[in-house]
Scaffold this motif. Structure first.
Motif, PDB file in Angstrom:
ATOM      1  N   LYS A 193      33.401  39.208  43.478  1.00  0.00           N
ATOM      2  CA  LYS A 193      33.549  37.801  43.467  1.00  0.00           C
ATOM      3  C   LYS A 193      34.205  37.148  44.932  1.00  0.00           C
ATOM      4  O   LYS A 193      34.653  37.924  45.431  1.00  0.00           O
ATOM      5  N   ASP A 229      38.048  33.145  44.437  1.00  0.00           N
ATOM      6  CA  ASP A 229      38.330  33.424  43.016  1.00  0.00           C
ATOM      7  C   ASP A 229      39.260  34.543  43.041  1.00  0.00           C
ATOM      8  O   ASP A 229      40.053  34.961  42.250  1.00  0.00           O
ATOM      9  N   GLU A 266      42.762  35.280  41.052  1.00  0.00           N
ATOM     10  CA  GLU A 266      42.774  36.377  40.043  1.00  0.00           C
ATOM     11  C   GLU A 266      44.168  37.066  40.454  1.00  0.00           C
ATOM     12  O   GLU A 266      44.934  37.311  39.461  1.00  0.00           O
ATOM     13  N   TYR A 291      46.929  35.048  39.036  1.00  0.00           N
ATOM     14  CA  TYR A 291      46.909  35.230  37.417  1.00  0.00           C
ATOM     15  C   TYR A 291      47.576  36.355  37.042  1.00  0.00           C
ATOM     16  O   TYR A 291      47.978  36.352  36.159  1.00  0.00           O
ATOM     17  N   ALA A 292      47.056  37.573  37.566  1.00  0.00           N
ATOM     18  CA  ALA A 292      47.468  38.790  37.373  1.00  0.00           C
ATOM     19  C   ALA A 292      48.906  39.075  37.498  1.00  0.00           C
ATOM     20  O   ALA A 292      50.022  39.314  36.677  1.00  0.00           O
ATOM     21  N   PHE A 320      37.815  41.753  35.725  1.00  0.00           N
ATOM     22  CA  PHE A 320      39.216  41.381  36.197  1.00  0.00           C
ATOM     23  C   PHE A 320      40.041  42.476  36.479  1.00  0.00           C
ATOM     24  O   PHE A 320      40.829  42.813  35.712  1.00  0.00           O
ATOM     25  N   ALA A 374      43.634  41.420  36.856  1.00  0.00           N
ATOM     26  CA  ALA A 374      44.495  40.653  35.676  1.00  0.00           C
ATOM     27  C   ALA A 374      44.458  41.365  34.266  1.00  0.00           C
ATOM     28  O   ALA A 374      45.455  41.353  33.382  1.00  0.00           O
ATOM     29  N   SER A 393      33.455  33.580  37.942  1.00  0.00           N
ATOM     30  CA  SER A 393      32.957  34.891  38.436  1.00  0.00           C
ATOM     31  C   SER A 393      31.544  35.218  38.189  1.00  0.00           C
ATOM     32  O   SER A 393      30.954  36.269  37.578  1.00  0.00           O
ATOM     33  N   THR A 451      32.400  36.725  32.545  1.00  0.00           N
ATOM     34  CA  THR A 451      33.749  36.675  31.818  1.00  0.00           C
ATOM     35  C   THR A 451      33.353  36.758  30.405  1.00  0.00           C
ATOM     36  O   THR A 451      32.278  36.216  29.940  1.00  0.00           O
TER      37      THR A 451
END
Length: 534
Positions: A142, A146, A150, A153-154, A200, A203, A328, A332
């Protein structure tokens, strides 16, 4: 494990009328594709985060007992990144034993202590965000932007669950028996086996480990064979954060994946299994867990409907569809897989949507300006191509894309827009898991809700409308676990993530995600009805 899901979709649900959208109304497709030299290897600010040929077990970095390894390749170039240990059943048993020993001490730590450990791990993720993003782009493909998203987010899962750790509450319950008092205690379920996917790689690790550690569980996490280096880097940061030995164990396998999964699902010490992946594999793991009746949560495949009604804000709907479908490169589980557009706005939506897709730049994720990278492996490319050819053969029009990009690398496919889709096409029934958007026309609300629900899975669904009554009505009638209304992005650490039907059960994130790693113990205390002694 392949993160793909097949689902049956009755052919009788066909949309009879075809779109009048004209391909000639669009300008010729450009070629915004770029290639990065295959000789370039990314540099890490902290090279020690790249863990090759070792797994993290009982606070130590160890090789597989057999000495065997497997190769990990860059999906953008096909070049070898490195090798990782091929853990087997015996190696996995050792990791489970380490988690079992650690659980006896870790479960008794206070919520505040566990909170501080998670917060320190979060801080280290933030400090090393650049390197983590580099690893994600390198092994997943990715684009860097992006990948950075991630990482944020993670990390936010660790922060969110660190704040929940001190707030694990029980209840007091009025008893129907005079003199009795009833209360409940929330306890950690025990050792947890976690199996995570490649799409991911950061994440999906923290979304599972965060709540497990918050309540006092210990974990054995099987990292995906396609993207093992990001999970191993997270294990290194967990070590630096001071998380006690044996609490977090991260193991790898590729050829032995089934063998490792068998151990995690049948070993009686493991009291909970959490899996994110395909529905067929989820069903297999569920059967294997039955022998020891483990607590189980499954986040499986989807076939997300994305519905645009005549009264929608079309520009907002286009933006939402772009965000949902092409995140992505379409890889997803909550990607819009079937885009239903009401006939009155179909042509307008299709034209604006295609214009946005035309602006994408496909290439190596490390290249500046690239918006979309490669698919994860050849099987993914083959499935995407098969879906496009099937749609063409059955009457769909390829407005943009539709072909592989071998000049860029082995796993690149053009972002693709198809119009005139019908229910007989494979994309209506199967999760594409790639950068292909098929637009299905529909006439009525009743029709589109029926079409949206005509699948055995139900993970996410989206729709766009400015009619308040329709918003509530359709949200309640969609057979999915998550609904996005006038938005294409629904993931949030504070929101419960999960599906219904054959998309699995259980929730991740939110306070519901905390409960997945707990058991409720009831205590009844008698003898409270006696009068006070004077």
């Amino acid at each position: 494990m392949a993160f793909l899901q097949r689902a049956l979709f009755p052919a009788s649900r066909a949309v009879a009328a075809r779109s009048q959208f004209r391909r000639s109304a669009l300008p010729a497709i450009a070629n915004p594709f770029v290639r990065l030299s295959s000789t370039m290897r990314p540099k890490l600010r902290d090279p020690s985060l790249f863990k090759e040929n070792v797994c993290y077990v009982n606070g130590e970095w160890v090789a597989a007992g057999s000495g065997k390894t497997f190769e990990v390749h860059d999906p953008a170039t096909g070049e070898l990144i490195g090798t990782c240990p091929e853990f087997d059943a015996q190696d996995t048993e050792k990791a489970i034993k380490a988690a079992e020993v650690a659980f006896e001490e870790f479960r008794h730590r206070t919520g505040r202590e566990r909170s501080k450990l998670l917060r320190k791990w979060y801080d280290l993720m933030v400090e090393n965000a650049g390197d983590l993003a580099t690893l994600i782009t390198w092994e997943n493909g990715k684009p860097t932007a992006d990948a950075k998203g991630e990482v944020t987010y993670a990390a936010n899962f660790l922060e969110w669950f660190s704040e929940e750790a001190p707030r694990i509450y029980g209840d007091t319950i009025p008893s129907s028996v005079p003199g009795n008092r009833v209360f409940t205690i929330k306890e950690p379920v025990g050792v947890c086996g976690l199996i995570t996917p490649w799409n991911f790689p950061a994440a999906m690790i923290t979304r599972k480990i965060g709540p497990a550690l918050a309540v006092g569980c210990t974990v054995v996490c099987k990292a995906p064979g396609e993207t093992p280096y990001t999970p191993l880097a997270l294990a290194e940061l967990a070590h630096r954060a001071g998380i006690p030995r044996g609490v977090v164990n991260v193991i790898t396998a590729l050829n032995n994946t089934a063998e490792v999964g068998q151990v995690l699902t049948t070993n009686p010490t493991v009291r909970k299994v959490s899996f994110t992946g395909s529905t067929p594999v989820g069903k297999l793991l569920m059967k294997q867990c039955a022998g020891t009746l483990k607590k189980l949560s499954l986040e499986l495949g989807g076939n997300a409907p994305f519905i645009v009604f005549d009264d929608a804000d079309i520009d907002l709907a286009v933006a939402g569809a772009i965000a949902s479908k092409f995140r992505s490169s379409g890889q997803t589980c909550v990607c819009a897989n079937r885009i239903f557009v009401q006939r009155g706005v179909y042509d307008e939506f299709a034209a604006k949507f295609a214009d946005k897709v035309r602006a994408f730049r496909v290439g190596n994720g490390f290249q500046q300006g690239v918006t979309h990278g490669p698919l994860i492996h050849q099987r993914a490319v083959d499935k995407v191509e098969q879906h496009v050819r099937d749609a063409q053969q059955k009457g769909a029009t390829v407005v943009l894309g539709g072909h592989k990009l071998p000049d860029l690398g082995p796993h690149f496919f053009q972002p693709t827009v198809l119009t005139g889709m019908t229910a007989e096409m494979a994309m209506a029934a199967e999760e594409t898991f790639g950068p292909v958007a098929g637009l299905f026309p529909f006439d009525t609300e009743e029709e589109v809700v029926r079409l949206a629900n005509a699948t055995p899975v139900g993970l996410a669904g989206y729709f766009f409308s400015r009619d308040l009554h329709r918003v509530h009505r359709v949200a309640e009638h969609l057979e999915v676990g998550m609904v996005g209304v006038n938005t294409g992005l629904i993931s949030d650490p504070a929101a419960p993530f999960g599906g219904v039907k054959e998309s699995g059960f259980g929730r991740e994130g939110s306070l519901y995600g905390v409960a997945e790693y707990q058991v409720t113990k009831m205590v009844t205390y008698g003898g409270m009805g006696r009068p006070l002694q004077r």
